[in-house]
Scaffold this active site. Sequence first.
Site, PDB file in Angstrom:
ATOM      1  N   ASP A  41       0.830  -1.199   0.000  1.00 41.27           N
ATOM      2  CA  ASP A  41       0.000   0.000   0.000  1.00 41.27           C
ATOM      3  C   ASP A  41       0.867   1.252   0.000  1.00 41.27           C
ATOM      4  OD1 ASP A  41      -0.912  -0.784   3.393  1.00 41.27           O
ATOM      5  OD2 ASP A  41       0.674   0.554   2.734  1.00 41.27           O
ATOM      6  N   LYS A  63      -5.283   2.428  -1.213  1.00 39.63           N
ATOM      7  CA  LYS A  63      -5.524   3.106   0.060  1.00 39.63           C
ATOM      8  C   LYS A  63      -5.290   4.602  -0.112  1.00 39.63           C
ATOM      9  CE  LYS A  63      -6.769  -0.128   2.958  1.00 39.63           C
ATOM     10  NZ  LYS A  63      -6.271  -0.760   4.135  1.00 39.63           N
ATOM     11  N   MET A 177      -2.743   8.719  12.696  1.00 39.06           N
ATOM     12  CA  MET A 177      -3.924   9.095  11.908  1.00 39.06           C
ATOM     13  C   MET A 177      -4.651  10.275  12.571  1.00 39.06           C
ATOM     14  SD  MET A 177      -5.340   5.385  10.747  1.00 39.06           S
ATOM     15  CE  MET A 177      -5.261   4.480  12.290  1.00 39.06           C
TER      16      MET A 177
HETATM   17  N1  SAH Z   1       1.196   0.289  10.713  1.00 38.35           N
HETATM   18  C1  SAH Z   1       1.603   1.661  10.574  1.00 38.35           C
HETATM   19  C2  SAH Z   1       0.491   2.608  10.897  1.00 38.35           C
HETATM   20  C3  SAH Z   1      -0.665   2.522   9.937  1.00 38.35           C
HETATM   21  S1  SAH Z   1      -1.909   3.694  10.245  1.00 38.35           S
HETATM   22  C4  SAH Z   1       2.831   1.897  11.450  1.00 38.35           C
HETATM   23  O1  SAH Z   1       3.178   1.070  12.268  1.00 38.35           O
HETATM   24  O2  SAH Z   1       3.467   2.930  11.285  1.00 38.35           O
HETATM   25  C5  SAH Z   1      -1.410   5.014   9.213  1.00 38.35           C
HETATM   26  C6  SAH Z   1      -0.880   6.152  10.031  1.00 38.35           C
HETATM   27  O3  SAH Z   1       0.464   5.892  10.395  1.00 38.35           O
HETATM   28  C7  SAH Z   1      -0.809   7.476   9.323  1.00 38.35           C
HETATM   29  O4  SAH Z   1      -2.049   8.142   9.313  1.00 38.35           O
HETATM   30  C8  SAH Z   1       0.213   8.209  10.150  1.00 38.35           C
HETATM   31  O5  SAH Z   1      -0.352   8.667  11.353  1.00 38.35           O
HETATM   32  C9  SAH Z   1       1.163   7.103  10.502  1.00 38.35           C
HETATM   33  N2  SAH Z   1       2.318   7.027   9.589  1.00 38.35           N
HETATM   34  C10 SAH Z   1       2.689   6.007   8.823  1.00 38.35           C
HETATM   35  N3  SAH Z   1       3.834   6.268   8.184  1.00 38.35           N
HETATM   36  C11 SAH Z   1       4.200   7.499   8.566  1.00 38.35           C
HETATM   37  C12 SAH Z   1       5.301   8.351   8.287  1.00 38.35           C
HETATM   38  N4  SAH Z   1       6.280   7.976   7.459  1.00 38.35           N
HETATM   39  N5  SAH Z   1       5.354   9.554   8.880  1.00 38.35           N
HETATM   40  C13 SAH Z   1       4.395   9.945   9.736  1.00 38.35           C
HETATM   41  N6  SAH Z   1       3.340   9.197  10.036  1.00 38.35           N
HETATM   42  C14 SAH Z   1       3.241   7.993   9.469  1.00 38.35           C
END
Ligand code: SAH
Length: 514
Positions: A41, A63, A177
């Site tokens: 994704d 997504k 998020m």
């Molecule tokens: N499984 C992922 C989270 C998925 S939910 C993890 O462990 O990181 C998606 C959310 O993750 C986004 O809305 C944001 O809040 C955060 N996120 C994911 N990658 C990011 C990044 N590179 N920088 C900042 N926030 C990030």
Amino acid sequence: MTRTTKQNGTVYLVGAGPGDLGLVTLRAKECIENADVIVYDHLANPEMISWARNDAEIIYAGKEPGENRTQQEINALLIDKAREGKQVVRLKGGDPFVFGRGAEEAQAIADAGIAFEVVPGITSAIAGPAYAGIPMTHRAHNSHVTFFTGHEDPAKAESAIDYAALAKLGGTQVMLMGVERLGSITSKMLEQGVRSDLPVALVRSATTGQQETLTGTLEDIAQKAVASDFKAPAVAVFGEVVGLRHSLNWYEKRPLSGKRIVVTRTRKQASVLSNKLRALGAHVIELPTIRIEPPSDLREFAELVQDTHIYDWIVFTSANGVEAFFDVFFKLYDDAREIGGARIAAIGPATAQRVKDFHLHVDLQPEEFVAEAVLREFKKQGSIENLRILLVRAEKARDVLPKELSALGAIVDEAFAYRTVPETRDTSGARRQLAQDGADLITFTSSSTVENFLALGLPWPKGMQVASIGPITSKTARDHGLKIDIEAQRHDIGGLVQAVRQFFTKESAGKQSG
Ligand code: SAH
């Protein structure tokens, strides 16, 4: 039942880390290298896809608005592919089990009776703050950390976030998020009596070249985010530890931080240049423009390789040539001594290094990465009249070298070791990335990278500048109407990186004083 499970493939729920390629686990890489199918994704760094086998099926699960597959469709896809007996990698941003519906996917797979494995990843919840210079914990400030989501299942009638409990709990709190709902979230926290000057940081696109951090207090952060149009994906950190960024902000201070640089090379070679640029903080877009293929006449090449022992000199002009040569050589012979007594010349340090990797001495190594320099070095050696020289090179390479060596009386045979062809696929999504987000700089490491990049016919991103490895590459670029902004003084990868670094250091110094 046992029989069907045996024939089914396995689904690997793999954490792709927060964005920085260096933050992917070895296990994740291994899974990608072995996969038959990869479903990823938009939060997973697409460059990881270049580790996949050439015949792997790559599926983008979207997504993003407009490209959505529903969660059910994704679950069904994973299950169907596994039932076809495929090894399926489901790449998910960060850690697969931290928000983002990995748990639901695992459940669906388990319910379908398909075997699965989980490869944890570095979650953005921890990496984001770390790359913004914010430690999750500090003895003086907190003894616990809470992760919560600002975006809940829309089906839920009431908010499941217990703001009263969060307020009482204190410590470090990290929200994933929901940046777009920050206003209502912070006001609920304030209502619950959290102090209004509590430090808050938002980190967006953390650990990538586009990382940005915004800091403020519980009272003003939401309004600051709106004012600066601060967009998702971002993590929000609430707590005293945010203050430590003052002295610990390291990532955003590196020399190429925030720079988007295109690397145009074959996939295999790109990594050295890319890694060096990344180490200085750049966001690298690896754009494969060419691919190395066997020469049109492999048989003729093999015959020349077979006869190497009759030559006085072997001249290698590129690392690819060295590799192609020894590939064939060791298919023909199982004894390294069959190479005979020829002396070896290698143009450029990378070529020489590749020769040395085969435990062979390089007798002549022109310092400059240009064919003319080889001639100069040969002339220094004395007469080469009647010496037999085998020139190992790419098809369609420049003609200067064989002609001039012959003019000095040498008997030159050209061995066409490989051929470069345009890379027309976009499996890593790099082209899409370039078109969408542009770039600050493109690097050219040979004339053919210029030609092959232009042959792709991609629109030139606005303001993208050009860096060239040396005068020959620059000339080719100018002949095609490009303006050279940077030219390396030392014509190798190290020299190119140094020139790029100096260029941007000067630029930012100029901006600061201006
Ligand atoms: N499984 C992922 C989270 C998925 S939910 C993890 O462990 O990181 C998606 C959310 O993750 C986004 O809305 C944001 O809040 C955060 N996120 C994911 N990658 C990011 C990044 N590179 N920088 C900042 N926030 C990030």
